[in-house]
Design a protein around this motif. Structure first.
Motif, PDB file in Angstrom:
ATOM      1  N   VAL A   1       0.860  -1.179   0.000  1.00  0.00           N
ATOM      2  CA  VAL A   1       0.000   0.000   0.000  1.00  0.00           C
ATOM      3  C   VAL A   1       0.903   1.239   0.000  1.00  0.00           C
ATOM      4  O   VAL A   1       1.965   1.242   0.626  1.00  0.00           O
ATOM      5  N   ALA A   2       0.488   2.254  -0.753  1.00  0.00           N
ATOM      6  CA  ALA A   2       1.264   3.495  -0.801  1.00  0.00           C
ATOM      7  C   ALA A   2       1.016   4.283   0.482  1.00  0.00           C
ATOM      8  O   ALA A   2      -0.130   4.475   0.891  1.00  0.00           O
ATOM      9  N   VAL A   3       2.110   4.715   1.127  1.00  0.00           N
ATOM     10  CA  VAL A   3       2.012   5.471   2.374  1.00  0.00           C
ATOM     11  C   VAL A   3       2.861   6.728   2.245  1.00  0.00           C
ATOM     12  O   VAL A   3       4.010   6.665   1.804  1.00  0.00           O
ATOM     13  N   ILE A   4       2.282   7.867   2.622  1.00  0.00           N
ATOM     14  CA  ILE A   4       3.042   9.124   2.629  1.00  0.00           C
ATOM     15  C   ILE A   4       2.754   9.871   3.921  1.00  0.00           C
ATOM     16  O   ILE A   4       1.778   9.575   4.618  1.00  0.00           O
ATOM     17  N   ALA A   5       3.625  10.827   4.238  1.00  0.00           N
ATOM     18  CA  ALA A   5       3.385  11.684   5.405  1.00  0.00           C
ATOM     19  C   ALA A   5       3.352  13.136   4.936  1.00  0.00           C
ATOM     20  O   ALA A   5       4.142  13.539   4.085  1.00  0.00           O
ATOM     21  N   LEU A   6       2.439  13.883   5.508  1.00  0.00           N
ATOM     22  CA  LEU A   6       2.305  15.303   5.188  1.00  0.00           C
ATOM     23  C   LEU A   6       2.669  16.099   6.430  1.00  0.00           C
ATOM     24  O   LEU A   6       1.950  16.053   7.433  1.00  0.00           O
ATOM     25  N   ALA A   7       3.800  16.803   6.370  1.00  0.00           N
ATOM     26  CA  ALA A   7       4.288  17.545   7.529  1.00  0.00           C
ATOM     27  C   ALA A   7       3.666  18.943   7.557  1.00  0.00           C
ATOM     28  O   ALA A   7       3.727  19.671   6.571  1.00  0.00           O
ATOM     29  N   LYS A   8       3.076  19.277   8.685  1.00  0.00           N
ATOM     30  CA  LYS A   8       2.311  20.524   8.782  1.00  0.00           C
ATOM     31  C   LYS A   8       3.117  21.770   8.465  1.00  0.00           C
ATOM     32  O   LYS A   8       2.650  22.650   7.771  1.00  0.00           O
ATOM     33  N   ARG A   9       4.331  21.838   9.001  1.00  0.00           N
ATOM     34  CA  ARG A   9       5.020  23.125   8.973  1.00  0.00           C
ATOM     35  C   ARG A   9       5.105  23.731   7.580  1.00  0.00           C
ATOM     36  O   ARG A   9       4.628  24.821   7.341  1.00  0.00           O
ATOM     37  N   ASP A  10       5.724  22.982   6.662  1.00  0.00           N
ATOM     38  CA  ASP A  10       5.852  23.528   5.308  1.00  0.00           C
ATOM     39  C   ASP A  10       5.022  22.764   4.291  1.00  0.00           C
ATOM     40  O   ASP A  10       5.238  22.886   3.099  1.00  0.00           O
TER      41      ASP A  10
ATOM     42  N   GLU B   1       5.166  19.717   3.536  1.00  0.00           N
ATOM     43  CA  GLU B   1       6.040  18.861   2.733  1.00  0.00           C
ATOM     44  C   GLU B   1       5.509  17.441   2.757  1.00  0.00           C
ATOM     45  O   GLU B   1       4.979  16.985   3.767  1.00  0.00           O
ATOM     46  N   VAL B   2       5.696  16.750   1.634  1.00  0.00           N
ATOM     47  CA  VAL B   2       5.215  15.381   1.512  1.00  0.00           C
ATOM     48  C   VAL B   2       6.415  14.431   1.562  1.00  0.00           C
ATOM     49  O   VAL B   2       7.326  14.537   0.733  1.00  0.00           O
ATOM     50  N   PHE B   3       6.422  13.546   2.549  1.00  0.00           N
ATOM     51  CA  PHE B   3       7.488  12.560   2.667  1.00  0.00           C
ATOM     52  C   PHE B   3       7.023  11.234   2.088  1.00  0.00           C
ATOM     53  O   PHE B   3       5.922  10.772   2.381  1.00  0.00           O
ATOM     54  N   VAL B   4       7.889  10.651   1.256  1.00  0.00           N
ATOM     55  CA  VAL B   4       7.577   9.417   0.544  1.00  0.00           C
ATOM     56  C   VAL B   4       8.641   8.386   0.910  1.00  0.00           C
ATOM     57  O   VAL B   4       9.817   8.729   1.014  1.00  0.00           O
TER      58      VAL B   4
END
Length: 175
Positions: free
Chosen positions: A124-133, A135-138
Motif C-alpha cells: 500500500v502506498a504510504v506518505i506523510a504530510l508535515a504541517k510546517r511547510d 512537505e510530503v514525505f515518501v
C-alpha cells in the motif's frame, strides 16, 4: 465541474506520488494528545476525493505513556490494518486503501511502514504530510516532495489531513 476538479486532483496525486492506480480510497491518520493525556488517533476516509464520514474511525491509544506521537501513529496504523483480513465485518476496515496519508514527518512515516510490514499485507502506498511547510514525505526518498501551494493534489491532501485533525480533536474532547 466539481467532479472534474476532484478527478484532476486524484490524477495529479497519482502522478507526483508515482502510484500504481488512481487513489480512489484515501485514508488519513492523525494523532491527538494534550500533554500525553488520553492519546487518541483518527482515521478519515475520502473516496473519489470526497469525505466518506460513515467510514471514519477513531482509536483510543492504549499502550503508551506520555507524549509519543510516533508510537501512537504506529499503534493506530497497526490496529487498523490488523483488521483488514480478520473476517471483520466493519465496512471501513475491510477495505484496502489506495493511499495512506499520515499527519507528520519521517518519524510517523517510518512507524507506519514498520507496522504495515509486520502484517504481511498487499503493498500500500504510504506518505506523510508535515504541517510546517506542507512537505510530503515518501518512502525511500530522504528529501520531501514540495507540491505547489495551489496544486489540486496538495489541496486534497490538506483537506483530508485537516479533517483527520478535526475528528481527532473532537474525539479527544469526548474522552
Amino acid at each position: 465541474a466539481a467532479k472534474a476538479k476532484r478527478i484532476a486532483a486524484l490524477e495529479e496525486l497519482r502522478e507526483v506520488l508515482n502510484l500504481e492506480s488512481l487513489p480512489i480510497r484515501i485514508e488519513c491518520f492523525d494523532v491527538s494528545n494534550i500533554q500525553g493525556e488520553s492519546i487518541v488517533a483518527s482515521m478519515t476516509v475520502f473516496i473519489d476525493g470526497r469525505p466518506k464520514n460513515g467510514h471514519y474511525r477513531t482509536f483510543a491509544i492504549r499502550g503508551l505513556d506520555g507524549q509519543d506521537d510516533v508510537g501512537a501513529m504506529r499503534e493506530a496504523v497497526s490496529r487498523r490494518f490488523a483488521r483488514l483480513h480478520s473476517g471483520d465485518l466493519d465496512e471501513s476496515f475491510s477495505r484496502m486503501p489506495n493511499l495512506v496519508v499520515l499527519d507528520g514527518g519521517k518519524g510517523q512515516l517510518a512507524a507506519a511502514l514498520a507496522a504495515i510490514e509486520e502484517l504481511d499485507l498487499p503493498r500500500v502506498a504510504v506518505i506523510a504530510l508535515a504541517k510546517r511547510d506542507e512537505e510530503v514525505f515518501v518512502p525511500g526518498f530522504p528529501a520531501p516532495i514540495a507540491l505547489d501551494r495551489s496544486s489540486p493534489a496538495l489541496q486534497l491532501l490538506q483537506r483530508i489531513r485537516d479533517e483527520a485533525h478535526r475528528v481527532a480533536l473532537r474525539y479527544h474532547r469526548q474522552k
